[in-house]
Design an enzyme around this catalytic site. Sequence first.
Site, PDB file in Angstrom:
ATOM      1  N   CYS A 431       0.795  -1.232   0.000  1.00 48.60           N
ATOM      2  CA  CYS A 431       0.000   0.000   0.000  1.00 48.60           C
ATOM      3  C   CYS A 431       0.830   1.287   0.000  1.00 48.60           C
ATOM      4  O   CYS A 431       0.495   2.220  -0.755  1.00 48.60           O
ATOM      5  CB  CYS A 431      -1.028  -0.023   1.123  1.00 48.60           C
ATOM      6  N   ARG A 460       7.853 -10.974   5.265  1.00 49.85           N
ATOM      7  CA  ARG A 460       7.517 -10.681   6.654  1.00 49.85           C
ATOM      8  C   ARG A 460       8.332 -11.592   7.559  1.00 49.85           C
ATOM      9  O   ARG A 460       8.413 -12.797   7.318  1.00 49.85           O
ATOM     10  CB  ARG A 460       6.013 -10.860   6.905  1.00 49.85           C
ATOM     11  N   ASP A 480      -2.881  -8.400  -4.558  1.00 51.49           N
ATOM     12  CA  ASP A 480      -3.098  -7.155  -3.843  1.00 51.49           C
ATOM     13  C   ASP A 480      -3.597  -6.083  -4.810  1.00 51.49           C
ATOM     14  O   ASP A 480      -3.069  -5.945  -5.920  1.00 51.49           O
ATOM     15  CB  ASP A 480      -1.763  -6.717  -3.225  1.00 51.49           C
ATOM     16  N   HIS A 482      -5.327  -1.846  -4.773  1.00 47.42           N
ATOM     17  CA  HIS A 482      -5.769  -0.665  -4.036  1.00 47.42           C
ATOM     18  C   HIS A 482      -6.545   0.226  -4.988  1.00 47.42           C
ATOM     19  O   HIS A 482      -6.100   0.498  -6.106  1.00 47.42           O
ATOM     20  CB  HIS A 482      -4.577   0.080  -3.437  1.00 47.42           C
ATOM     21  N   HIS A 608      -8.363  -1.068   0.318  1.00 46.90           N
ATOM     22  CA  HIS A 608      -7.464  -2.225   0.238  1.00 46.90           C
ATOM     23  C   HIS A 608      -8.311  -3.439  -0.127  1.00 46.90           C
ATOM     24  O   HIS A 608      -9.342  -3.693   0.513  1.00 46.90           O
ATOM     25  CB  HIS A 608      -6.786  -2.483   1.586  1.00 46.90           C
TER      26      HIS A 608
END
Length: 741
Positions: A431, A460, A480, A482, A608
């Site tokens: 993001c 991560r 993903d 946005h 999101h």
Amino acid sequence: MHLTARVRPATLWRPNIVGLHRQRLCKVPLALSPSCWFCLQSSAGTAPRNGQPAPKHGAGTGDPQVRSSRPRYVEERLRRFEELKEAQEAVLRERAASASRPIAVTLAGGKSVVGQSWRTSPYQISRELGRLDGTLVARVNGQLWDLHRPLEGDTELELLAFGHTDAKAVYWQSSAHVLGAAMEQLYGGLLCSGPCTEHGFYHDMYLEGRPIPSGDYTELARVCRSMMEGKLPFERVEVSREDLLELFKYNKFKLRLIEDKLKSPTATVYRCGSLVDLCRGPHIAHTGLINALRIVKSAGVHWGGDPDKEPLHRIHAVSFPDNEALEEWDRRQEELKNRDHRKIGKEQELFFFHEMSPGSCFFLPKGAHIYNTLTDFLKEEYRKRGFVEVVTPNLYNSKLWEQSGHWDHYSENMFSFKLDNETYALKPMNCPGHCLMYDYRPRSWRELPLRLADFGVLHRNEYSGGLSGLVRSRRFQQDDAHIFCTLEQIEAEIMGCLDFLRAVYQIFGFSFRLFLSTRPEKFLGEVGVWDRAEQQLERSLQEFGQPWEKNPGDGAFYGPKIDVQIQDALGRSHQCATVQLDFQLPARFNLTYSGRDGNSRERPVMIHRAILGSVERMMAILAENCAGKWPFWLSPSQVHVIPLGASTEEYAQQVYRDLHEAGFMVDVNMDAGQSLGRKIRQAQRAQYNFILVTGERERDSGCVSVRARDNRQHGTRGLAETVRRLGELKASRCRNAEEAF
């Protein structure tokens, strides 16, 4: 080793009037999935039986051998709890005498009954309605509520049984107290945390350098069984922060939790036997409602998941209201072992993990085919739905994460390093990068909504003990996206996201549940903006037509969200898709667009959105859902060609080439030393969707003999016709291609 504690079925405790007032004074926020910060217990004391008043805790028929092994601090802890309880009961009795008034209690379905505030409890109402059997906990005005806790005002009441997700969580949370108590009695260590999980519960214990107990938990199961048979009640008291610190002064872990987690001036503690534990609750009425408990496994962990902190011993268990449910659980566990995606990945040569890159998956050719097919599927849908795909960097200066707000809360989970006297980190999410992409030039209202999609690699820093195959890894990709839009466009964009996820999940055959999570206590932004956004989400959900539930106060601090849980073939729920509104990142990055008047600069809303979530995790879910029998369009082993003798091997190679050029995952078995039957069985065990046999008759006529992995025979078909039909089935993403051929 699996050990089981079973007792005879129990009924709900019917307390005397004093017992009805053993409740806390004021409301404390309750989680939909109760979590316990710390647990302790004993088999001393019994609950009321046959409607008789309960004896004092400690005056019951507990096992003397167990009782004598309690740590020294237990008696002092119990004494202090009884003092706090007595003071609270005096206040509650006075309140019931002076402040009680008639209240309206509305039940699910619309029926209404009259009760008395500070006197009537959900237990009494369920008894009057004849619904005692199976009722474990109540929901009062949206909050989970102990059955024996008096109602405080007009109430919307639900009575929940074990089949309800929230009631099951309460049941397992109460069972975790039983397990923790038994561990304290037997091992004498410091209990740390004992939460319920999606599949049961566990308890952690610190043994102060002593050896971890052996894997033989026969005695532990015996103590649990003794507590279950004792029907020990769960009692609840509201306690000040100062009293909490005194109550748990012997336990450094408990004190850490109070200092780090407790933000309110008071919290609730529960007693059951000798257990006194800081816990939000609620709980079931008494331990006799736990009729079957299985100790499943143990593991070594560290406090807070930090390998530099104290080592802890964790014991996992599960419990049920009856033995039949436990036996069904046993059958289910065996099925889960056979469906484990790590087992399937090894057997089908899809992927592997290596110590040289822990937590990062190596996808072999067949696994890469599944992975790429999933992402290609989403990319195809993106083009239909107005998304544009972008590529963003993997590495960013830490200043970006400071600006986005992630650094303060997430830096420990990021891989970072120094370069040219600056700190850099691999991105754990996309993001902030998409905010930079939006902001690289001025934007106009005519460009909105702007839908950016990104399959960028994310990293991560998950702790080693939490890694679990593809389900939880350190390196992964997300579908993903946005969406930057105006406030007025939120409703339409949410509808588009919901329609998108429904289309994808229908292909996979997943059913799903929707949850609207609204403004939490701590939030950023203006209340009016939140209210408007929540109203738009509600309208979108209503128009979508799928049943949904509201999770009050469970939204993210930056905006409300819609969480989506899919259900697989085994009835398990998985959180994959999410649709989240974000008012904060556009403000942090000062994102704007020129309004319709051409002069004003207005702030966009950021949405999101993910459907698969982690591609790796979705691949694991799909593998276990289909037990390695991949649907044809996704399968890494679509067609297997078998020549019937040396004279047809050349034709079999031609069939292989035609299928390969048409884009199918195809293999050919040229082993002359194997019989036809053995080759077919091998292909079926390897989960090839279709098996094509080429004999001399098929060679001479340009045909193939078609059969499916389930032994379904489709007869002799022309090669060109077969290639065309397989192409149709693949393009349509048919889930039952073997039957539909």
